[in-house]
Design a protein around this motif. Sequence first.
Motif: not given
Length: 310
Positions: A300-301, A304, A309-310
């Motif tokens: 996820e890091r 982003r 990804l927001k």
Amino acid sequence: MVWVFSLGLFSQVASAEQLFRIASGAQGATYYPVAKAIAAELSQPGVLKVEAVASNGSTANLNAIASGQMESGFSQADIAAWHYTGTGMVRLQFRLEKLRLIANLYPENIHVVVRKSLNLKSIEQLKGLRVAIDEPGSGVLINARQILRAYGLTERDILPLYIKGSVAADRMKAETVDALFFVGGVPSSFITDLAASAEIALLPIEGNALDALRLVGGFYTASSVPANAYKGVPGVTTLSVAAQWYTSADVDADLVYSLTKRLFSPAVLAKVRPAHPAAATISPMNGGFAAGMLLHPGAERFYRESGLLK
């Protein structure tokens, strides 16, 4: 041991090499060559050894991750979501709550391969025939049951053979198997070999059955196997499901971040995509998508930081 992560690369204070395995699938299917290519590119000699391991497929891989026998593994999106939520077509004693997505990889097409001499036109006509639906532990077995059900059949209506597609293909050449189910990227090497030495056809998934299957969890997408993807075999309408890379929530976030970042670097993608035609679609643009699943914090890091990804 002390690990230092910088710019997505690994450096190591101690000398021991860390092992990070990717449970994949049978060597004649799609998962294995893609996992092998990823492993080769993500390994850091003397620091990190990423290794592709042949396996029975999605269900076996997810259970191996949950039990700590494997650090990561490939799975179909539907199979992973059902194990994570404890719902759907899988039979569970407990949910695999720690499953986490590293990356969405590529679409896999559902193949229903039959001997051409049988002159079959529909999956309904498999009734009473010798049909290979793969081994326990595979996503293919679960999908085969689901597709049979959509056509009003169960395993009791066929003569089920719980063998791998590559084994079934060899038996089709000897006419001791009438049909096989397979889920994987197009083209499959063992179906290519089968088509070169025996006359085969593909059965379509279409009409009401296709519509009903597409409503199950949002995992299936209408797709097709193009004409002559396998020598002399007409194209058919079918369904596809995403192949994805999973790990456990317990795996170190910095490690997963670095693996994800390296996977989606242009240099690594240039080496991984030729591993199989299906791998040509691997891209960071859709890497973070998984219906109903959680991303690993390390992955996820990356998404982003990349603005994906927001």
